[in-house]
Design a protein around this motif. Structure first.
Motif, PDB file in Angstrom:
ATOM      1  N   LEU A  14       0.621  -1.206   0.021  1.00  9.08           N
ATOM      2  CA  LEU A  14       0.145   0.060   0.033  1.00  9.08           C
ATOM      3  C   LEU A  14       1.028   1.488  -0.097  1.00  9.08           C
ATOM      4  O   LEU A  14       0.486   2.218  -0.536  1.00  9.08           O
ATOM      5  CB  LEU A  14      -0.831  -0.040   1.237  1.00  9.08           C
ATOM      6  CG  LEU A  14      -2.137  -0.707   1.136  1.00  9.08           C
ATOM      7  CD1 LEU A  14      -3.061  -0.601   2.376  1.00  9.08           C
ATOM      8  CD2 LEU A  14      -3.002  -0.278  -0.207  1.00  9.08           C
ATOM      9  N   ALA A  15       2.019   1.265   0.642  1.00 14.27           N
ATOM     10  CA  ALA A  15       3.169   2.408   0.697  1.00 14.27           C
ATOM     11  C   ALA A  15       3.368   2.721  -0.674  1.00 14.27           C
ATOM     12  O   ALA A  15       3.617   3.947  -1.137  1.00 14.27           O
ATOM     13  CB  ALA A  15       4.360   1.927   1.488  1.00 14.27           C
ATOM     14  N   GLY A  16       3.412   1.544  -1.635  1.00 13.70           N
ATOM     15  CA  GLY A  16       3.808   1.897  -3.253  1.00 13.70           C
ATOM     16  C   GLY A  16       2.474   2.849  -3.744  1.00 13.70           C
ATOM     17  O   GLY A  16       2.813   3.687  -4.442  1.00 13.70           O
ATOM     18  N   GLY A  40      -3.895  -8.793   3.463  1.00 14.59           N
ATOM     19  CA  GLY A  40      -3.877  -9.710   4.587  1.00 14.59           C
ATOM     20  C   GLY A  40      -4.072  -8.934   5.964  1.00 14.59           C
ATOM     21  O   GLY A  40      -4.951  -9.474   6.848  1.00 14.59           O
ATOM     22  N   PHE A  41      -3.326  -7.896   6.059  1.00 16.74           N
ATOM     23  CA  PHE A  41      -3.673  -7.008   7.220  1.00 16.74           C
ATOM     24  C   PHE A  41      -5.112  -6.410   7.418  1.00 16.74           C
ATOM     25  O   PHE A  41      -5.415  -6.229   8.406  1.00 16.74           O
ATOM     26  CB  PHE A  41      -2.448  -6.044   7.471  1.00 16.74           C
ATOM     27  CG  PHE A  41      -2.756  -4.721   6.310  1.00 16.74           C
ATOM     28  CD1 PHE A  41      -3.364  -3.650   6.908  1.00 16.74           C
ATOM     29  CD2 PHE A  41      -2.525  -4.943   5.168  1.00 16.74           C
ATOM     30  CE1 PHE A  41      -3.583  -2.409   6.066  1.00 16.74           C
ATOM     31  CE2 PHE A  41      -2.923  -3.606   4.142  1.00 16.74           C
ATOM     32  CZ  PHE A  41      -3.521  -2.633   4.739  1.00 16.74           C
ATOM     33  N   LEU A  42      -5.600  -6.139   6.265  1.00 19.84           N
ATOM     34  CA  LEU A  42      -7.004  -5.794   6.330  1.00 19.84           C
ATOM     35  C   LEU A  42      -8.041  -6.826   6.921  1.00 19.84           C
ATOM     36  O   LEU A  42      -8.894  -6.540   7.718  1.00 19.84           O
ATOM     37  CB  LEU A  42      -7.587  -4.978   5.098  1.00 19.84           C
ATOM     38  CG  LEU A  42      -6.797  -3.800   4.679  1.00 19.84           C
ATOM     39  CD1 LEU A  42      -7.315  -3.211   3.256  1.00 19.84           C
ATOM     40  CD2 LEU A  42      -7.124  -2.659   5.592  1.00 19.84           C
ATOM     41  N   TYR A  43      -7.650  -7.973   6.421  1.00 15.78           N
ATOM     42  CA  TYR A  43      -8.473  -9.291   6.862  1.00 15.78           C
ATOM     43  C   TYR A  43      -8.310  -9.152   8.527  1.00 15.78           C
ATOM     44  O   TYR A  43      -9.241  -9.611   9.105  1.00 15.78           O
ATOM     45  CB  TYR A  43      -7.965 -10.449   6.235  1.00 15.78           C
ATOM     46  CG  TYR A  43      -8.615 -10.737   4.822  1.00 15.78           C
ATOM     47  CD1 TYR A  43      -9.788 -11.374   4.589  1.00 15.78           C
ATOM     48  CD2 TYR A  43      -7.965 -10.488   3.509  1.00 15.78           C
ATOM     49  CE1 TYR A  43     -10.671 -11.607   3.583  1.00 15.78           C
ATOM     50  CE2 TYR A  43      -8.717 -10.484   2.491  1.00 15.78           C
ATOM     51  CZ  TYR A  43      -9.780 -11.054   2.312  1.00 15.78           C
ATOM     52  OH  TYR A  43     -10.461 -11.139   0.983  1.00 15.78           O
ATOM     53  N   HIS A  44      -7.105  -9.071   8.745  1.00 10.34           N
ATOM     54  CA  HIS A  44      -6.808  -9.318  10.421  1.00 10.34           C
ATOM     55  C   HIS A  44      -7.755  -8.510  11.085  1.00 10.34           C
ATOM     56  O   HIS A  44      -8.182  -8.562  12.088  1.00 10.34           O
ATOM     57  CB  HIS A  44      -5.170  -9.284  10.521  1.00 10.34           C
ATOM     58  CG  HIS A  44      -5.092  -8.936  11.948  1.00 10.34           C
ATOM     59  ND1 HIS A  44      -5.277  -9.770  13.119  1.00 10.34           N
ATOM     60  CD2 HIS A  44      -4.356  -7.791  12.412  1.00 10.34           C
ATOM     61  CE1 HIS A  44      -4.917  -9.231  14.144  1.00 10.34           C
ATOM     62  NE2 HIS A  44      -4.298  -8.073  13.893  1.00 10.34           N
ATOM     63  N   HIS A  45      -7.686  -7.129  10.466  1.00  9.37           N
ATOM     64  CA  HIS A  45      -8.288  -5.992  11.416  1.00  9.37           C
ATOM     65  C   HIS A  45      -9.649  -6.206  11.451  1.00  9.37           C
ATOM     66  O   HIS A  45     -10.416  -5.908  12.501  1.00  9.37           O
ATOM     67  CB  HIS A  45      -7.858  -4.567  10.723  1.00  9.37           C
ATOM     68  CG  HIS A  45      -6.368  -4.192  11.141  1.00  9.37           C
ATOM     69  ND1 HIS A  45      -5.895  -3.771  12.488  1.00  9.37           N
ATOM     70  CD2 HIS A  45      -5.313  -3.809  10.501  1.00  9.37           C
ATOM     71  CE1 HIS A  45      -4.657  -3.667  12.508  1.00  9.37           C
ATOM     72  NE2 HIS A  45      -4.301  -3.595  11.176  1.00  9.37           N
ATOM     73  N   VAL A  96     -11.743  -0.894   0.256  1.00  4.13           N
ATOM     74  CA  VAL A  96     -10.408  -0.162   0.562  1.00  4.13           C
ATOM     75  C   VAL A  96      -9.674  -0.279  -0.415  1.00  4.13           C
ATOM     76  O   VAL A  96      -8.957   0.640  -1.023  1.00  4.13           O
ATOM     77  CB  VAL A  96      -9.415  -0.795   1.617  1.00  4.13           C
ATOM     78  CG1 VAL A  96      -8.256  -0.381   1.890  1.00  4.13           C
ATOM     79  CG2 VAL A  96     -10.138  -0.310   3.079  1.00  4.13           C
ATOM     80  N   GLU A  97      -9.882  -1.467  -1.297  1.00  4.88           N
ATOM     81  CA  GLU A  97      -9.003  -1.560  -2.693  1.00  4.88           C
ATOM     82  C   GLU A  97      -9.577  -0.565  -3.442  1.00  4.88           C
ATOM     83  O   GLU A  97      -8.892  -0.239  -4.327  1.00  4.88           O
ATOM     84  CB  GLU A  97      -9.246  -3.328  -3.127  1.00  4.88           C
ATOM     85  CG  GLU A  97      -8.488  -3.456  -4.409  1.00  4.88           C
ATOM     86  CD  GLU A  97      -8.421  -4.928  -4.494  1.00  4.88           C
ATOM     87  OE1 GLU A  97      -7.722  -5.514  -5.293  1.00  4.88           O
ATOM     88  OE2 GLU A  97      -9.445  -5.612  -3.911  1.00  4.88           O
ATOM     89  N   ALA A  98     -11.005  -0.600  -3.472  1.00  3.54           N
ATOM     90  CA  ALA A  98     -11.562   0.448  -4.409  1.00  3.54           C
ATOM     91  C   ALA A  98     -11.098   1.981  -4.412  1.00  3.54           C
ATOM     92  O   ALA A  98     -10.832   2.711  -5.291  1.00  3.54           O
ATOM     93  CB  ALA A  98     -13.100   0.486  -4.213  1.00  3.54           C
ATOM     94  N   GLN A  99     -10.870   2.112  -3.192  1.00  4.69           N
ATOM     95  CA  GLN A  99     -10.487   3.555  -2.747  1.00  4.69           C
ATOM     96  C   GLN A  99      -8.901   3.930  -3.216  1.00  4.69           C
ATOM     97  O   GLN A  99      -8.528   4.929  -3.556  1.00  4.69           O
ATOM     98  CB  GLN A  99     -10.588   3.868  -1.331  1.00  4.69           C
ATOM     99  CG  GLN A  99     -11.911   3.934  -0.636  1.00  4.69           C
ATOM    100  CD  GLN A  99     -12.070   4.087   0.720  1.00  4.69           C
ATOM    101  OE1 GLN A  99     -10.973   4.269   1.603  1.00  4.69           O
ATOM    102  NE2 GLN A  99     -12.970   3.645   1.559  1.00  4.69           N
TER     103      GLN A  99
END
Length: 489
Positions: A14-16, A40-45, A96-99
């Protein structure tokens, strides 16, 4: 040589994408090269939030959710809750991916290339992707990291999961698993392993967390580390510290871990001992970029050993914190696109571990502050959440707020473990970045009841400690001069 771009970003995190967006706002001509991003981190949260809600719901109605008390495995809480949690997480990831979508970046002028490539130095520095040769004034590595797998006898043969694929495994082939594993051993003490351990435990799994070090995390206050470990144990996580894992094996349909003198039976193993830079395929040696096993070599301006190539995020080492990666991306971009004058300074960048309750940290710990400053100049202020009205109302009394201050009120650092710690640590970080001293927080006048009340209590405690230290100093001086008078010195 004519450059096609001002900057080429080698992404995969996401930093890229954040860096590509920021580059367009600086009117730069930018290309973003990335393989598929791991969310994966979004799944986790998202799943962690569901696990927390399920935990509070069962506490409220007084039901036990331990899997040993469930006769039918398909009706166990994890089998019931996890499918819904995974569907919820899938929705969050999609939003989030759409944003941050490639389509949005392309509409802003970013040349988005979904592929992998590598650097080449001859005849000129460039980044080769398929049949294309991308030439730019500068380059930014934001390719993220991949799991660093420890060398443990039998681990590879037995099989394991990592933080990168655990949620994809639980989601199965496009749908949540109906009967996910109940018994887990998690190897490693990193922020994400702590978060996952608590989430699985709150979804009624049996979880053992094995940490090689004496405490969960080496860079947090020992008292707070003990509170965090106690909370994990209350939630059902078995925590084993200061214990190396020496062997892993499979016996029939079960996996076994030898941790010190303990043999632990489990269904699945999660390895979360650390990360390493995701740079193996980039041909960095050809362009004189040096790296070690766990990080790229960069200077304070985030330049690699090739001054035209910059880097940001967990590719340069450290824990995977999105806000830190984005901060580094801003510094690296400005240095890459303009004159390289900005230097990273992490003093006011907050960090958070998304446990329940949350742990937030910024600046120096007490131990580091006392190394850097005279002990007499340091004042440590502690307040407990049980004294806060909002904590009492919400029955979230577990927690501590610890501020490390100079006698003049300058805030050197803070650690907060408790409800709303993420928001509170942001306030402290803002105060530090604006050189606001602790006594100026008296003007905060927070809404009552709210968790910000604990900051007011810290101000009052600072005044009290400073007054007591001044009285003690005055008493010492009086005794000293009386001694000199008595002996005619």
């Amino acid at each position: 040589m004519t450059n096609d771009y001002d900057i080429v970003i080698v992404g995969g995190s996401l930093a890229g994408r954040y860096a590509a967006l920021a580059a367009t706002q600086l009117r730069a001509k930018v290309a973003l090269v990335e393989p598929k991003i791991n969310y994966g981190f979004l799944y986790h949260h998202a799943i962690s939030e569901i696990g927390n809600l399920a935990h509070h719901l069962h506490d409220a109605v007084g039901l036990s959710i331990h899997p040993s008390q469930v006769d039918n495995p398909e009706k166990s809480p994890i089998s019931v809750v996890l499918p819904e949690a995974m569907l919820y997480a899938q929705g969050v990831v999609s939003n989030v991916e759409a944003q941050h979508s490639a389509a949005n970046l392309a509409a802003l002028g970013v040349d988005v290339i979904f592929d992998s490539g590598q650097f080449q130095s001859s005849p000129h520095l460039a980044f080769a992707v398929s049949e294309r040769l991308l030439k730019a004034r500068t380059y930014l590595l934001a390719s993220g990291s991949c799991p660093a797998i420890p060398e443990i006898d039998g681990l590879s043969a037995t099989g394991y999961f990592t933080l990168f694929n655990i949620w994809q495994f639980l989601y199965g082939r496009g749908k949540p698993m109906s009967t996910p594993p109940k018994n887990w051993v998690i190897l490693g003490g990193v922020p994400q392993s702590i978060e996952v351990a608590q989430t699985l435990a709150r979804l009624s799994c049996n979880v053992t967390l094995v940490v090689k070090r004496p405490q969960l995390l080496p860079d947090i206050d020992p008292e707070i580390s003990q509170l965090l470990q106690a909370q994990l144990e209350v939630d059902g996580v078995r925590v084993i510290t200061q214990t190396p894992v020496t062997q892993v094996m499979r016996i029939e349909d079960k996996k076994w871990i030898q941790a010190g003198d303990k043999a632990i039976e489990t269904d699945e193993i999660l390895v979360a001992t650390g990360q390493q830079p995701n740079v193996a395929s980039l041909n960095l040696a050809a362009v004189d970029v040096k790296w070690y096993q766990r990080h790229l070599v960069v200077n304070h301006k985030l330049q690699t050993t090739n001054p035209r190539i910059y880097a940001c995020g967990d590719v340069i080492g450290g824990y995977d914190f999105t806000n830190v990666a984005n901060y580094e991306a801003r510094i690296a971009l400005n240095n890459a696109l303009f004159f390289p004058r900005l230097r990273v300074n992490y003093r006011c960048i907050p960090l958070a571990i998304f446990s329940q309750p949350m742990l937030g940290q910024v600046g120096l710990t007490e131990k580091k502050a006392k190394r850097r400053y005279n002990h007499q100049e340091i004042i440590v202020v502690k307040q407990y959440f049980k004294t806060v009205a909002a904590a009492q109302i919400r029955s979230e009394n577990t927690g501590i707020c610890k501020l490390i201050l100079l006698r003049n009120g300058e805030i050197l650092g803070a650690e907060i473990f408790g409800a709303a710690a993420g928001e509170l640590i942001n306030l402290i970080a803002l105060a530090m970045s604006q050189n606001i001293k602790i006594q100026q927080l008296e003007n905060l006048s927070p809404v009552y009841p709210s968790f910000s009340e604990i900051l007011e209590q810290c101000v009052r405690e600072w005044h009290k400690q400073k007054l007591n230290s001044n009285i003690a100093w005055q008493e010492f001086l009086e005794s000293y001069f009386q001694f000199r008078r008595d002996w005619n010195i």
